[in-house]
Design a protein around this motif. Structure first.
Motif, PDB file in Angstrom:
ATOM      1  N   GLU A  32       1.060  -0.920  -0.119  1.00 41.77           N
ATOM      2  CA  GLU A  32      -0.364  -0.095   0.185  1.00 41.77           C
ATOM      3  C   GLU A  32       0.996   1.201  -0.092  1.00 41.77           C
ATOM      4  N   THR A  33       2.282   1.015   0.767  1.00 39.93           N
ATOM      5  CA  THR A  33       2.476   2.663   0.958  1.00 39.93           C
ATOM      6  C   THR A  33       3.604   2.784  -0.635  1.00 39.93           C
ATOM      7  N   VAL A  34       4.069   1.760  -1.202  1.00 41.50           N
ATOM      8  CA  VAL A  34       4.889   1.762  -2.739  1.00 41.50           C
ATOM      9  C   VAL A  34       3.526   2.311  -3.417  1.00 41.50           C
ATOM     10  N   SER A  35       2.257   1.973  -3.548  1.00 44.03           N
ATOM     11  CA  SER A  35       1.095   2.113  -3.933  1.00 44.03           C
ATOM     12  C   SER A  35       0.977   3.584  -3.854  1.00 44.03           C
ATOM     13  N   ALA A  36       1.454   4.696  -3.156  1.00 43.67           N
ATOM     14  CA  ALA A  36       1.160   5.732  -2.575  1.00 43.67           C
ATOM     15  C   ALA A  36       2.202   6.457  -2.867  1.00 43.67           C
ATOM     16  N   PHE A  37       3.290   5.856  -2.913  1.00 45.67           N
ATOM     17  CA  PHE A  37       4.766   6.406  -3.176  1.00 45.67           C
ATOM     18  C   PHE A  37       4.126   6.666  -4.625  1.00 45.67           C
ATOM     19  N   GLU A  38       4.492   5.474  -5.703  1.00 51.44           N
ATOM     20  CA  GLU A  38       4.102   6.229  -6.706  1.00 51.44           C
ATOM     21  C   GLU A  38       3.707   6.638  -7.448  1.00 51.44           C
ATOM     22  N   LEU A  39       2.524   6.732  -6.949  1.00 50.98           N
ATOM     23  CA  LEU A  39       0.981   7.636  -7.543  1.00 50.98           C
ATOM     24  C   LEU A  39       1.685   9.460  -7.154  1.00 50.98           C
ATOM     25  N   VAL A  40       2.125   9.567  -5.692  1.00 47.61           N
ATOM     26  CA  VAL A  40       3.016  10.937  -5.021  1.00 47.61           C
ATOM     27  C   VAL A  40       3.871  10.995  -6.166  1.00 47.61           C
ATOM     28  N   SER A  41       4.793  10.170  -6.265  1.00 48.97           N
ATOM     29  CA  SER A  41       5.980  10.422  -7.436  1.00 48.97           C
ATOM     30  C   SER A  41       5.197  11.108  -8.346  1.00 48.97           C
ATOM     31  N   ALA A  42       4.516  10.506  -9.284  1.00 52.08           N
ATOM     32  CA  ALA A  42       4.256  11.009 -10.411  1.00 52.08           C
ATOM     33  C   ALA A  42       3.671  12.191 -10.772  1.00 52.08           C
ATOM     34  N   ARG A  43       3.357  12.868  -9.704  1.00 55.57           N
ATOM     35  CA  ARG A  43       3.496  13.948  -9.422  1.00 55.57           C
ATOM     36  C   ARG A  43       4.492  15.188  -9.473  1.00 55.57           C
ATOM     37  N   ASN A  48      11.616  20.058  -7.746  1.00 60.79           N
ATOM     38  CA  ASN A  48      10.230  20.666  -6.318  1.00 60.79           C
ATOM     39  C   ASN A  48      10.256  19.594  -5.655  1.00 60.79           C
ATOM     40  N   PRO A  49      11.324  19.267  -4.475  1.00 61.97           N
ATOM     41  CA  PRO A  49      10.844  17.277  -4.205  1.00 61.97           C
ATOM     42  C   PRO A  49       9.240  17.660  -2.712  1.00 61.97           C
ATOM     43  N   ASP A  50       8.212  16.446  -2.868  1.00 63.63           N
ATOM     44  CA  ASP A  50       7.497  16.479  -2.257  1.00 63.63           C
ATOM     45  C   ASP A  50       7.451  15.446  -1.421  1.00 63.63           C
ATOM     46  N   PRO A  51       7.482  16.292   0.224  1.00 60.44           N
ATOM     47  CA  PRO A  51       7.960  15.772   1.402  1.00 60.44           C
ATOM     48  C   PRO A  51       6.848  14.834   1.844  1.00 60.44           C
ATOM     49  N   GLU A  52       5.413  14.527   0.911  1.00 59.86           N
ATOM     50  CA  GLU A  52       4.941  13.234   1.338  1.00 59.86           C
ATOM     51  C   GLU A  52       5.674  11.811   0.669  1.00 59.86           C
ATOM     52  N   ALA A  53       6.388  12.405  -0.460  1.00 55.89           N
ATOM     53  CA  ALA A  53       6.735  11.106  -1.464  1.00 55.89           C
ATOM     54  C   ALA A  53       8.424  10.623  -0.259  1.00 55.89           C
ATOM     55  N   ASP A  54       8.954  11.392   0.073  1.00 56.99           N
ATOM     56  CA  ASP A  54      10.144  10.995   1.051  1.00 56.99           C
ATOM     57  C   ASP A  54       9.361  11.067   2.042  1.00 56.99           C
ATOM     58  N   ARG A  55       8.240  10.648   3.021  1.00 62.57           N
ATOM     59  CA  ARG A  55       7.965  10.514   4.332  1.00 62.57           C
ATOM     60  C   ARG A  55       7.574   8.857   3.312  1.00 62.57           C
ATOM     61  N   LEU A  56       7.067   8.724   2.756  1.00 66.65           N
ATOM     62  CA  LEU A  56       5.964   7.664   2.536  1.00 66.65           C
ATOM     63  C   LEU A  56       7.333   6.453   1.989  1.00 66.65           C
ATOM     64  N   GLN A  57       8.495   6.794   0.497  1.00 65.66           N
ATOM     65  CA  GLN A  57       9.911   6.522   0.785  1.00 65.66           C
ATOM     66  C   GLN A  57      10.634   5.786   2.175  1.00 65.66           C
ATOM     67  N   ASP A  59       8.837   5.390   4.838  1.00 65.35           N
ATOM     68  CA  ASP A  59       8.177   4.342   5.873  1.00 65.35           C
ATOM     69  C   ASP A  59       7.788   2.859   4.877  1.00 65.35           C
ATOM     70  N   ALA A  60       8.363   2.603   3.560  1.00 61.47           N
ATOM     71  CA  ALA A  60       8.169   1.678   2.675  1.00 61.47           C
ATOM     72  C   ALA A  60       9.476   1.129   3.002  1.00 61.47           C
ATOM     73  N   GLY A  61      10.730   2.209   3.587  1.00 63.26           N
ATOM     74  CA  GLY A  61      11.610   1.357   3.494  1.00 63.26           C
ATOM     75  C   GLY A  61      12.049   0.774   5.257  1.00 63.26           C
ATOM     76  N   ARG A  62      11.449   1.333   5.782  1.00 61.23           N
ATOM     77  CA  ARG A  62      11.365   0.534   7.097  1.00 61.23           C
ATOM     78  C   ARG A  62      10.427  -0.636   6.933  1.00 61.23           C
ATOM     79  N   LEU A  63       9.701  -0.719   6.266  1.00 65.68           N
ATOM     80  CA  LEU A  63       8.046  -1.407   6.281  1.00 65.68           C
ATOM     81  C   LEU A  63       9.698  -2.999   5.963  1.00 65.68           C
ATOM     82  N   ALA A  64      10.364  -2.538   4.235  1.00 60.08           N
ATOM     83  CA  ALA A  64      11.099  -3.631   3.959  1.00 60.08           C
ATOM     84  C   ALA A  64      12.064  -4.738   5.389  1.00 60.08           C
ATOM     85  N   GLU A  65      12.438  -3.694   5.937  1.00 60.15           N
ATOM     86  CA  GLU A  65      13.065  -3.610   6.970  1.00 60.15           C
ATOM     87  C   GLU A  65      12.897  -4.508   7.914  1.00 60.15           C
TER      88      GLU A  65
END
Length: 143
Positions: A32-43, A48-57, A59-65
């Motif tokens: 779910e987090t990766v899907s959300a990251f992909e949607l946010v990253s597309a924008r 012009n970095p997006d803090p939401e994309a950074d947070r989701l990335q 979160d996905a890394g922590r979950l993978a660990e």
């Protein structure tokens, strides 16, 4: 490599069940987090970095660990994790001079199936089929 008897596998199952349930839940959150990251990253536009994309990335890394740590915990028990969606694990076992897997899936009450090491989930058979005149009984699946 550790080999389990059916009884040993079932005694280990309460701990294995908790670890596998954690993996399945975390994997679903990770997807779910990766899907959300992909949607946010597309924008996101270059420069012009997006803090939401950074947070989701992150979160996905922590979950993978977390998932990897749980899989390592299963490996330390001698159990092989085989499926994120089904919560599938194999317990290495020995029948006579053959290596086999005792197979368990999240939601099953006990280890009740087995399959050859060269086969997978689709080829699993009831443990009772190990007991025949030509094959050892369940209790002879030795460590």
């Amino acid at each position: 490599m550790k080999h389990f008897t059916v009884e040993q596998a079932n005694r280990t199952l309460p701990l294995v069940r908790r670890i596998v349930a954690d993996i399945v839940r975390a994997h679903e959150r990770w997807r779910e987090t990766v899907s959300a990251f992909e949607l946010v990253s597309a924008r996101v536009r270059a420069g012009n970095p997006d803090p939401e994309a950074d947070r989701l990335q992150q979160d996905a890394g922590r979950l993978a660990e977390d998932i990897a740590a749980c899989v390592r915990e299963l490996e330390e028990l001698g159990v092989e994790f085989k499926g994120y969606d089904l919560g599938l694990v194999d317990f290495p076992a020995r029948v006579g001079d053959r290596d086999v897997y005792l197979c368990w899936r999240l939601g099953e009450p006990a280890v009740q199936y087995w399959h050859e090491t060269s086969a997978g989930y689709a080829a699993r058979r009831p443990i009772a089929l190990l007991a025949s005149p030509a094959r050892p009984t369940n209790s002879s699946i030795a460590p």
